[in-house]
Motif scaffolding. Structure first.
Motif, PDB file in Angstrom:
ATOM      1  N   GLY A 275       0.807  -1.217   0.000  1.00 53.59           N
ATOM      2  CA  GLY A 275       0.000   0.000   0.000  1.00 53.59           C
ATOM      3  C   GLY A 275       0.836   1.262   0.000  1.00 53.59           C
ATOM      4  O   GLY A 275       2.074   1.221  -0.044  1.00 53.59           O
ATOM      5  N   SER A 276       0.175   2.394   0.058  1.00 53.23           N
ATOM      6  CA  SER A 276       0.848   3.682  -0.004  1.00 53.23           C
ATOM      7  C   SER A 276       1.376   4.069   1.383  1.00 53.23           C
ATOM      8  O   SER A 276       0.589   4.374   2.288  1.00 53.23           O
ATOM      9  CB  SER A 276      -0.115   4.760  -0.523  1.00 53.23           C
ATOM     10  OG  SER A 276       0.486   6.033  -0.466  1.00 53.23           O
ATOM     11  N   LYS A 277       2.692   4.088   1.518  1.00 56.61           N
ATOM     12  CA  LYS A 277       3.284   4.515   2.779  1.00 56.61           C
ATOM     13  C   LYS A 277       3.160   6.021   2.964  1.00 56.61           C
ATOM     14  O   LYS A 277       3.093   6.508   4.094  1.00 56.61           O
ATOM     15  CB  LYS A 277       4.751   4.098   2.833  1.00 56.61           C
ATOM     16  CG  LYS A 277       4.962   2.589   2.849  1.00 56.61           C
ATOM     17  CD  LYS A 277       6.436   2.254   2.958  1.00 56.61           C
ATOM     18  CE  LYS A 277       6.647   0.741   2.975  1.00 56.61           C
ATOM     19  NZ  LYS A 277       8.085   0.392   3.073  1.00 56.61           N
ATOM     20  N   VAL A 278       3.124   6.739   1.850  1.00 50.19           N
ATOM     21  CA  VAL A 278       2.979   8.197   1.941  1.00 50.19           C
ATOM     22  C   VAL A 278       1.618   8.553   2.545  1.00 50.19           C
ATOM     23  O   VAL A 278       1.516   9.418   3.420  1.00 50.19           O
ATOM     24  CB  VAL A 278       3.148   8.846   0.559  1.00 50.19           C
ATOM     25  CG1 VAL A 278       2.856  10.344   0.629  1.00 50.19           C
ATOM     26  CG2 VAL A 278       4.556   8.602   0.022  1.00 50.19           C
ATOM     27  N   ALA A 279       0.561   7.869   2.071  1.00 47.25           N
ATOM     28  CA  ALA A 279      -0.769   8.124   2.623  1.00 47.25           C
ATOM     29  C   ALA A 279      -0.814   7.786   4.111  1.00 47.25           C
ATOM     30  O   ALA A 279      -1.382   8.526   4.913  1.00 47.25           O
ATOM     31  CB  ALA A 279      -1.813   7.311   1.862  1.00 47.25           C
ATOM     32  N   LEU A 280      -0.193   6.665   4.474  1.00 47.62           N
ATOM     33  CA  LEU A 280      -0.138   6.296   5.885  1.00 47.62           C
ATOM     34  C   LEU A 280       0.630   7.341   6.689  1.00 47.62           C
ATOM     35  O   LEU A 280       0.231   7.719   7.792  1.00 47.62           O
ATOM     36  CB  LEU A 280       0.521   4.928   6.040  1.00 47.62           C
ATOM     37  CG  LEU A 280       0.730   4.449   7.482  1.00 47.62           C
ATOM     38  CD1 LEU A 280      -0.609   4.242   8.178  1.00 47.62           C
ATOM     39  CD2 LEU A 280       1.552   3.167   7.501  1.00 47.62           C
ATOM     40  N   GLY A 281       1.730   7.833   6.123  1.00 48.24           N
ATOM     41  CA  GLY A 281       2.509   8.853   6.814  1.00 48.24           C
ATOM     42  C   GLY A 281       1.738  10.139   7.018  1.00 48.24           C
ATOM     43  O   GLY A 281       1.843  10.768   8.078  1.00 48.24           O
TER      44      GLY A 281
ATOM     45  N   TYR B 145       7.992   9.005  13.724  1.00 49.95           N
ATOM     46  CA  TYR B 145       7.818   7.814  12.896  1.00 49.95           C
ATOM     47  C   TYR B 145       7.183   8.167  11.548  1.00 49.95           C
ATOM     48  O   TYR B 145       7.632   7.714  10.486  1.00 49.95           O
ATOM     49  CB  TYR B 145       6.946   6.805  13.649  1.00 49.95           C
ATOM     50  CG  TYR B 145       7.073   5.380  13.173  1.00 49.95           C
ATOM     51  CD1 TYR B 145       7.339   5.066  11.850  1.00 49.95           C
ATOM     52  CD2 TYR B 145       6.905   4.322  14.061  1.00 49.95           C
ATOM     53  CE1 TYR B 145       7.446   3.748  11.420  1.00 49.95           C
ATOM     54  CE2 TYR B 145       7.015   2.996  13.642  1.00 49.95           C
ATOM     55  CZ  TYR B 145       7.280   2.734  12.324  1.00 49.95           C
ATOM     56  OH  TYR B 145       7.387   1.429  11.903  1.00 49.95           O
ATOM     57  N   ALA B 146       6.130   8.983  11.581  1.00 51.96           N
ATOM     58  CA  ALA B 146       5.388   9.279  10.352  1.00 51.96           C
ATOM     59  C   ALA B 146       6.224  10.077   9.365  1.00 51.96           C
ATOM     60  O   ALA B 146       6.129   9.868   8.146  1.00 51.96           O
ATOM     61  CB  ALA B 146       4.107  10.037  10.689  1.00 51.96           C
TER      62      ALA B 146
END
Length: 422
Positions: free
Chosen positions: A149-155, A196-197
């Motif tokens: 998935g999108s790590k950028v969106a999670l961040g 973390y983000a």
């Protein structure tokens, strides 16, 4: 609950939680199980209001985290193999459910802190925001990574959650209560999420570290404003986290990889860490802080900021030495290994001289620690794996540093009593 009968509600809450976890184990339908666990955590909050009994809430929380971790691990394993998840894993429900858990834990901790008023806050309420934020975001990151998935969106979501926690922390700090109780609970959770983000969101994790270091200085200012020793400790931990992360990232790869970014980040962290240390030495911890008055009356832990600044400076020089050696004849690995030892020994000698000039025993102790590190590098690494002129220079640098420091330490006791801080 109406008649303050603790045993029925506590037994009912605990057995409901354990029974829900046991039904259909190890293949429960996780969304239904989550409903039971959320209910158990809410009932545990009310049970604790009747009588302070932290073991019940901790037990329910541990069962909750274990079962949700089981869900995350099983789901991630299936996604990593590009297989279709079974119905009991309910992949479409995973993220909505953990968001619901995050909001539940967020609200329960805030309610417990607000209801405590000027009384002592329960350890569970104090630690819950950080524990839940750390677990939920790392678990979400694990599942997103496994599923591609999108790590950028999670961040981005993590950054928004971090600012939400920090906003609550600011609100708690603005209340007219002595020592701003509960403030650090949400500030610590917010700083963890932010640290973390940012590293998840940015293309290079190093880019987030100077921002974290600068944020740590901001927390020091807020700790003085709110008279909160806990926020000051959080600022120390955030600065140390930034330095350790930078050290791990820079040491794990060769200095030839992204030298410009590595050099700039190391230089900024060195300057920020030194500024943080000097601010802490000019501004003492809050006088009303129980944490500092009981465990660190002299604020000795601030010396870690100076060590962190020196560590960042070492990695800056390490990158420069590596690129200097690439243009010179000889075996680069051998020369580079000994050059790092020479940097440490020269730094120890220079810091000891500064300590002597300023009559600062704290800086002197830092110099002694660095000398021990240099001795370890010489006798455990260089003598075992290096050779030639680089080895001679490495041993010589330690000998000169030891001689200079011996002279200074010998004169130290004959001079006027030193000032511990400056």
């Amino acid at each position: 609950y109406r008649h303050n009968a603790f045993v029925p509600i506590s037994c009912g809450t605990l057995t409901m939680c354990l029974a829900g976890a046991a039904i259909d184990y190890p293949h429960p339908y996780f969304p239904y199980l989550s409903m039971i666990l959320i209910t158990a955590n809410v009932l545990g909050f009310f049970a604790a209001r009747l009588k302070r009994c932290s073991w019940l809430r901790w037990t329910v929380l541990i069962v909750t985290l274990v079962m949700l971790q089981l869900w995350a691990v099983r789901l991630s394993t299936v996604l990593a193999k590009n297989e279709t998840p079974t119905a009991d894993l309910a992949p479409d429900w995973f993220f909505p459910v953990i968001v619901l858990f995050a909001l539940t834990f967020f609200g329960l901790a805030l309610a417990g802190i607000v209801k405590s008023g000027t009384n002592r806050i329960a350890r569970f309420d104090y630690l819950l925001p950080t524990v839940s934020a750390a677990w939920i975001f790392t678990t979400a990151h694990y599942v997103v990574s496994a599923g591609g998935g999108s790590k950028v969106a999670l961040g981005v979501v993590g950054i928004a959650a971090a600012f939400g926690h920090l906003g609550i922390g600011f609100w708690l700090g603005s209340r007219a209560l002595e020592r701003a109780p509960g403030t650090n609970s949400y500030v610590a959770a917010g700083t963890f999420l932010l640290a973390y983000a940012l590293q998840v969101t940015l293309p290079n994790p190093l880019l987030a570290l100077p921002f974290l270091g600068a944020s740590a200085i901001g927390l020091t200012w807020l700790s003085q404003k709110w008279q909160s020793g806990g926020v000051r400790v959080s600022s120390y931990l955030l600065q140390i986290y930034a330095v350790i992360t930078a050290a791990l990232l820079l040491y794990s790869g060769t200095p030839a990889r992204d030298p410009a970014i590595g050099s700039v980040v190391a230089a900024l962290l060195a300057a920020i860490g030194l500024a943080h240390y000097r601010i802490c030495r000019r501004v003492p911890p809050p006088a009303t802080s129980r944490l500092f008055s009981r465990y660190d009356a002299g604020d000795r832990s601030a010396a870690l900021l100076l060590l962190g600044s020196l560590t960042s400076g070492f990695f800056l020089l390490r990158i420069g030495i590596y690129h200097l050696l690439t243009g010179m004849p000889g075996e680069i690995a051998n020369s580079f290994r000994c050059s790092q030892t020479i940097i440490v020994n020269c730094a120890a000698m220079a810091i000891m001289v500064i300590a002597m000039l300023r009559r600062n025993s704290e800086i002197r102790n830092v110099a002694v620690i660095i000398t021990i590190v240099g001795a370890t590098m010489v006798f455990l690494f260089d003598l075992m794996s290096s050779k030639g002129m680089p080895l001679v220079l490495s041993v010589l640098s330690f000998g000169v540093a030891a001689a200079v420091e011996s002279i200074i330490l010998g004169r130290w006791q004959r001079l006027a009593p030193p000032a511990r801080h400056s």
